[in-house]
Scaffold this motif. Structure first.
Motif, PDB file in Angstrom:
ATOM      1  N   GLU A   1       0.832  -1.212   0.000  1.00  0.00           N
ATOM      2  CA  GLU A   1       0.000   0.000   0.000  1.00  0.00           C
ATOM      3  C   GLU A   1       0.862   1.255   0.000  1.00  0.00           C
ATOM      4  O   GLU A   1       0.613   2.185  -0.768  1.00  0.00           O
ATOM      5  N   VAL A   2       1.869   1.281   0.842  1.00  0.00           N
ATOM      6  CA  VAL A   2       2.763   2.446   0.911  1.00  0.00           C
ATOM      7  C   VAL A   2       3.507   2.604  -0.409  1.00  0.00           C
ATOM      8  O   VAL A   2       3.640   3.715  -0.925  1.00  0.00           O
ATOM      9  N   ALA A   3       3.965   1.511  -0.966  1.00  0.00           N
ATOM     10  CA  ALA A   3       4.693   1.567  -2.239  1.00  0.00           C
ATOM     11  C   ALA A   3       3.814   2.176  -3.328  1.00  0.00           C
ATOM     12  O   ALA A   3       4.274   3.035  -4.094  1.00  0.00           O
ATOM     13  N   ARG A   4       2.566   1.742  -3.400  1.00  0.00           N
ATOM     14  CA  ARG A   4       1.640   2.290  -4.405  1.00  0.00           C
ATOM     15  C   ARG A   4       1.459   3.789  -4.208  1.00  0.00           C
ATOM     16  O   ARG A   4       1.466   4.548  -5.178  1.00  0.00           O
ATOM     17  N   GLU A   5       1.280   4.215  -2.955  1.00  0.00           N
ATOM     18  CA  GLU A   5       1.095   5.636  -2.666  1.00  0.00           C
ATOM     19  C   GLU A   5       2.312   6.463  -3.087  1.00  0.00           C
ATOM     20  O   GLU A   5       2.171   7.590  -3.541  1.00  0.00           O
ATOM     21  N   LEU A   6       3.493   5.883  -2.915  1.00  0.00           N
ATOM     22  CA  LEU A   6       4.727   6.613  -3.236  1.00  0.00           C
ATOM     23  C   LEU A   6       5.162   6.437  -4.687  1.00  0.00           C
ATOM     24  O   LEU A   6       6.102   7.098  -5.131  1.00  0.00           O
ATOM     25  N   GLY A   7       4.510   5.530  -5.401  1.00  0.00           N
ATOM     26  CA  GLY A   7       4.901   5.280  -6.787  1.00  0.00           C
ATOM     27  C   GLY A   7       6.197   4.505  -6.902  1.00  0.00           C
ATOM     28  O   GLY A   7       6.981   4.691  -7.836  1.00  0.00           O
ATOM     29  N   VAL A   8       6.411   3.632  -5.927  1.00  0.00           N
ATOM     30  CA  VAL A   8       7.627   2.823  -5.869  1.00  0.00           C
ATOM     31  C   VAL A   8       7.242   1.364  -6.057  1.00  0.00           C
ATOM     32  O   VAL A   8       6.153   0.947  -5.672  1.00  0.00           O
ATOM     33  N   SER A   9       8.122   0.598  -6.614  1.00  0.00           N
ATOM     34  CA  SER A   9       7.888  -0.828  -6.753  1.00  0.00           C
ATOM     35  C   SER A   9       7.764  -1.457  -5.364  1.00  0.00           C
ATOM     36  O   SER A   9       8.605  -1.202  -4.492  1.00  0.00           O
ATOM     37  N   PRO A  10       6.733  -2.281  -5.146  1.00  0.00           N
ATOM     38  CA  PRO A  10       6.600  -2.944  -3.847  1.00  0.00           C
ATOM     39  C   PRO A  10       7.828  -3.802  -3.509  1.00  0.00           C
ATOM     40  O   PRO A  10       8.231  -3.874  -2.350  1.00  0.00           O
ATOM     41  N   GLU A  11       8.435  -4.413  -4.524  1.00  0.00           N
ATOM     42  CA  GLU A  11       9.627  -5.237  -4.293  1.00  0.00           C
ATOM     43  C   GLU A  11      10.785  -4.379  -3.783  1.00  0.00           C
ATOM     44  O   GLU A  11      11.537  -4.800  -2.908  1.00  0.00           O
ATOM     45  N   SER A  12      10.920  -3.174  -4.339  1.00  0.00           N
ATOM     46  CA  SER A  12      11.985  -2.272  -3.889  1.00  0.00           C
ATOM     47  C   SER A  12      11.781  -1.882  -2.431  1.00  0.00           C
ATOM     48  O   SER A  12      12.694  -1.993  -1.609  1.00  0.00           O
ATOM     49  N   LEU A  13      10.560  -1.417  -2.115  1.00  0.00           N
ATOM     50  CA  LEU A  13      10.280  -0.994  -0.746  1.00  0.00           C
ATOM     51  C   LEU A  13      10.415  -2.158   0.223  1.00  0.00           C
ATOM     52  O   LEU A  13      10.959  -2.004   1.318  1.00  0.00           O
ATOM     53  N   ARG A  14       9.984  -3.329  -0.193  1.00  0.00           N
ATOM     54  CA  ARG A  14      10.112  -4.518   0.662  1.00  0.00           C
ATOM     55  C   ARG A  14      11.596  -4.798   0.956  1.00  0.00           C
ATOM     56  O   ARG A  14      11.974  -5.101   2.077  1.00  0.00           O
ATOM     57  N   GLY A  15      12.431  -4.672  -0.066  1.00  0.00           N
ATOM     58  CA  GLY A  15      13.877  -4.872   0.110  1.00  0.00           C
ATOM     59  C   GLY A  15      14.488  -3.834   1.038  1.00  0.00           C
ATOM     60  O   GLY A  15      15.296  -4.164   1.907  1.00  0.00           O
ATOM     61  N   TRP A  16      14.100  -2.571   0.859  1.00  0.00           N
ATOM     62  CA  TRP A  16      14.622  -1.508   1.739  1.00  0.00           C
ATOM     63  C   TRP A  16      14.197  -1.774   3.175  1.00  0.00           C
ATOM     64  O   TRP A  16      14.991  -1.613   4.103  1.00  0.00           O
ATOM     65  N   TYR A  17      12.928  -2.147   3.344  1.00  0.00           N
ATOM     66  CA  TYR A  17      12.387  -2.388   4.681  1.00  0.00           C
ATOM     67  C   TYR A  17      13.108  -3.558   5.353  1.00  0.00           C
ATOM     68  O   TYR A  17      13.501  -3.475   6.519  1.00  0.00           O
ATOM     69  N   ARG A  18      13.293  -4.614   4.593  1.00  0.00           N
ATOM     70  CA  ARG A  18      13.991  -5.793   5.123  1.00  0.00           C
ATOM     71  C   ARG A  18      15.424  -5.439   5.528  1.00  0.00           C
ATOM     72  O   ARG A  18      15.897  -5.823   6.592  1.00  0.00           O
ATOM     73  N   GLN A  19      16.120  -4.686   4.660  1.00  0.00           N
ATOM     74  CA  GLN A  19      17.495  -4.308   4.967  1.00  0.00           C
ATOM     75  C   GLN A  19      17.550  -3.400   6.196  1.00  0.00           C
ATOM     76  O   GLN A  19      18.450  -3.523   7.026  1.00  0.00           O
TER      77      GLN A  19
END
Length: 99
Positions: free
Chosen positions: A30-48
């Motif tokens: 949901e956050v990724a969609r709001e920011l216009g970012v790939s969910p996979e990218s945000l998931r990777g940043w969050y995990r890291q």
């Protein structure tokens, strides 16, 4: 068909996106969609970010450790190239000395 273009985001943008996931109660997607970012990218940043905070699984590398590993791999590659040049020079001069 996907593009080879990889968009770069600032460290500040990534931190803010991660903080939004933590504080909003929304999913990463949901956050990724709001920011216009790939969910996979945000998931990777969050995990890291979780790993960097010491919340990762055993054996997962922090960002600092990843950078050090990258530096060491680069150094090893440089040394391998140097060794190959020295090996070729040794062969060349050995042949020259036989003449």
């Amino acid at each position: 068909m996907g593009s080879n273009y990889k968009k770069r985001y600032t460290a500040e943008f990534k931190r803010d996106a991660i903080a939004l996931v933590d504080s909003s109660g929304k999913t990463v997607t949901e956050v990724a969609r709001e920011l216009g970012v790939s969910p996979e990218s945000l998931r990777g940043w969050y995990r890291q970010a979780r790993i960097d905070r010491g919340q990762g699984q055993a054996g997962e590398l922090t960002s600092e450790e990843r950078e050090e590993l990258k530096r060491l791999r680069k150094l090893a590659a440089e040394q391998a190239r140097t060794i190959e040049v020295l090996r070729k020079a040794t062969v060349f001069f050995a042949k020259e000395s036989d003449r």
